[in-house]
Structure formats: C-alpha cells, structure tokens
Design an enzyme around this catalytic site. Structure first.
Site, short mmCIF file in Angstrom:
data_model
loop_
_atom_site.label_atom_id
_atom_site.label_comp_id
_atom_site.label_asym_id
_atom_site.label_seq_id
_atom_site.Cartn_x
_atom_site.Cartn_y
_atom_site.Cartn_z
N ASP A 30 8.28 -8.43 3.53
CA ASP A 30 9.64 -8.13 3.98
C ASP A 30 10.65 -8.28 2.84
OD1 ASP A 30 11.56 -7.40 5.81
OD2 ASP A 30 11.82 -9.42 6.64
N HIS A 47 11.38 0.32 -1.14
CA HIS A 47 10.02 0.57 -0.65
C HIS A 47 9.10 0.99 -1.80
CE1 HIS A 47 11.43 -0.11 3.30
NE2 HIS A 47 12.05 1.04 3.46
N LEU A 85 -13.59 -7.59 -1.54
CA LEU A 85 -12.33 -7.95 -0.89
C LEU A 85 -12.11 -7.05 0.32
CD1 LEU A 85 -9.60 -9.51 -0.90
CD2 LEU A 85 -8.72 -7.75 -2.39
C1 IPE Z 1 8.34 -6.90 9.78
O1 IPE Z 1 9.52 -6.72 9.08
C2 IPE Z 1 7.45 -5.72 9.61
C3 IPE Z 1 6.96 -5.50 8.25
C4 IPE Z 1 7.18 -6.27 7.21
C5 IPE Z 1 6.15 -4.34 8.07
P1 IPE Z 1 10.86 -6.22 9.80
O2 IPE Z 1 11.89 -6.15 8.74
O3 IPE Z 1 10.58 -4.97 10.56
O4 IPE Z 1 11.13 -7.40 10.83
P2 IPE Z 1 12.47 -7.85 11.54
O5 IPE Z 1 13.09 -6.63 12.13
O6 IPE Z 1 13.34 -8.47 10.50
O7 IPE Z 1 12.02 -8.86 12.55
C1 IPE Z 2 9.91 -4.47 4.58
O1 IPE Z 2 11.19 -4.40 4.07
C2 IPE Z 2 9.25 -3.12 4.70
C3 IPE Z 2 9.14 -2.63 6.09
C4 IPE Z 2 9.45 -3.30 7.14
C5 IPE Z 2 8.62 -1.30 6.26
P1 IPE Z 2 12.46 -4.03 4.95
O2 IPE Z 2 12.65 -2.58 4.91
O3 IPE Z 2 12.34 -4.62 6.30
O4 IPE Z 2 13.59 -4.77 4.12
P2 IPE Z 2 14.81 -5.63 4.68
O5 IPE Z 2 14.27 -6.63 5.62
O6 IPE Z 2 15.73 -4.66 5.35
O7 IPE Z 2 15.40 -6.24 3.45
MG MG Z 3 12.87 -6.43 7.10
#
Ligand code: IPE
Ligand code: IPE
Ligand code: MG
Length: 242
Positions: A21, A38, A132
């Site tokens: 995240d 990303h 792995l």
């Molecule tokens: C969780 O992250 C899903 C992934 C890292 C793929 P999110 O960014 O979607 O989660 P919330 O919305 O903060 O709970």
């Molecule tokens: C995690 O990063 C990737 C996915 C959930 C696909 P985010 O896109 O959730 O990044 P933040 O949480 O908004 O910083």
């Molecule tokens: Mg996120």
C-alpha cells in the site's frame, strides 16, 4: 503431553504476505499522477521477490488489487491492469528461470480474457518450480473467498458427495483459493495504515502483523529483513498459556 507451540524464535517465516500500500501517496508527495506510483510499485515488487528468495522465504503472497479496488476510476484500473499485463509478458521467463512458481488468487473472470490467458499460461509454465511460491492476489477479497468456499461446499453436499458433519476447518480450507498453501506466518502492510482490508481473512488467523510507515514504492530488501527480524522477536502462542 500436549505439544507446546513453538515461539517464532530464530526461525524465518515460511510464508510472508504483503499488503502493498501507498503508491498513490508516494506519487502525490512528488506531484506525480497516481499511475507513476503504481509504476514505481512494480519495481518494489521485483525487490521484494528477489529479497524473499535471498532470505530463504518459501511462500510470498502479494496483495496487488482487491475486490474493492474496482471502485477506483476506470483510468487508474486500466493502468493497473496494463502494468500487470506488461509484468506477466516481460517477467515470466525470468521468474521461471529463477525457480518461481506463480499462482494467482481472486475473481479471475473479472480481469478480462487476455489477462486470464496470460495468467493461466504463466501458472502452467511454472507449475513444477519449487524454489519460491509466489501468489499474487488480484481482484481478491477474503470475504468473497470464504463465501465462494461455502458455495462450493454446499454444492458438494447437495450432490451427495459430502455430509454437513464432514465440514470442519481443514476441509473448509481445501475449498479456499489458497488450498495447498500454508497459512501466512507474517503479514506486512506498508504505508502506515493499520488494517487488513479484506486480505487473507481466514488464513491470517494466527499471523504476526507488522505495519510499517514505508510507502510501497520505497520498499527494499532491508525493509523485508526488518519485518522478519521483528517477527523473530515475537512469541507465538496460538492461544496456549506459557
Ligand atoms: C489494500 O489497499 C489493497 C491492496 C494493497 C492491493 P487499499 O488502499 O485498497 O486499502 P484501503 O482502501 O486503504 O483499506
Ligand atoms: C496500493 O497503493 C496499490 C493498490 C491498492 C492497487 P494505493 O493506490 O492504495 O496507494 P494509496 O493508499 O492511495 O497511497
Ligand atoms: Mg491504499
């Protein structure tokens, strides 16, 4: 005498799962579009994978896209799916050469035909690899997975192949998407959020949780090592008194 559950001790975790995240915040802090986060996040995936191999981890599970992430703007979803396509096309040969077995868990049919084909081909190509085990959770949600297992079991009962009395925890786990994969010992979440966000709900019942402030695109092998060190200091009791 009853077996005493072992403490984590100096043993490395067999299975590490990561909620990757913070890509969006990483980009925002630099005045860049979320997609840039990303893209840099994909580099961090490579580092995590190499690091896991070097640190002797047998199972690595990465949360790449949740069932709930479909709520994001179409442009962001398209970009993430595009990244995934590129990753699968470009890196599968290298993953295979380095002995990685790839599995994908989630609502695969929602991903689109070309991706489904690429995923199935990658899974088949790497099926015999043992160095792995990499599982990528895509369009994955823990509650949906549990509901799916319940539907599958109900169908077996209806068909007369199972009786309700036979449904216990080990049997239930066989109907989950993670059948055959040991439960995670350590779940890491980056970005400072302290929640599970629908990840491996059944499987993480006794996982050790490590939350770190690092944003996913900045994640390094050292971060993985730090989390493992923290894991090794934990005393895993599984409900027993000691
Ligand atoms: C969780 O992250 C899903 C992934 C890292 C793929 P999110 O960014 O979607 O989660 P919330 O919305 O903060 O709970
Ligand atoms: C995690 O990063 C990737 C996915 C959930 C696909 P985010 O896109 O959730 O990044 P933040 O949480 O908004 O910083
Ligand atoms: Mg996120």
């Amino acid at each position: 005498m009853e077996a005493v559950p072992s403490s984590a001790g100096a043993e490395p975790p067999v299975h590490v799962a990561i909620i990757m995240d913070g890509n969006g915040r990483w980009a925002k802090a630099r005045g860049l579009p979320r997609t840039a986060g990303h893209h840099r996040g994909a580099d961090a995936v490579r580092r995590a994978l190499t690091g896991a191999g070097e640190l002797g981890i047998s199972y690595l599970t990465l949360y790449g896209f949740s069932s709930e992430n479909w709520k994001r703007p179409a442009a962001e979803v398209d970009d993430l799916m595009g990244l995934l396509r590129i990753y699968l096309q470009r890196e599968i040969a290298e993953l295979h050469a380095s002995g990685v077995r790839l599995r994908v868990i989630g609502e695969r049919e929602r991903l689109g035909e070309d991706l489904v084909r690429l995923i199935s081909a990658a899974e088949q190509r790497t099926v015999d690899n043992t160095r792995l085990n990499l599982t990528v959770a895509l369009s994955y949600g823990g509650r949906g997975e549990i509901a799916l297992a319940a539907r599958r079991i109900a169908a077996e009962v209806k068909a007369g192949r199972l009786t309700p009395d036979e449904i216990d925890e080990p049997l239930f786990a066989k109907y989950l998407l993670t059948a055959g994969i040991p439960d995670p010992d350590l779940v890491i979440r980056t970005s400072g959020e302290k929640r599970i966000s629908n990840f491996l709900l059944w499987q993480s019942a006794y996982a050790e949780l490590v939350f770190m402030d690092r944003l996913w695109p900045d994640f390094t092998k050292e971060d993985l090592q730090d989390a493992i060190r923290e894991f090794q200091c934990r005393d895993r009791r599984y409900g027993a008194s000691r």
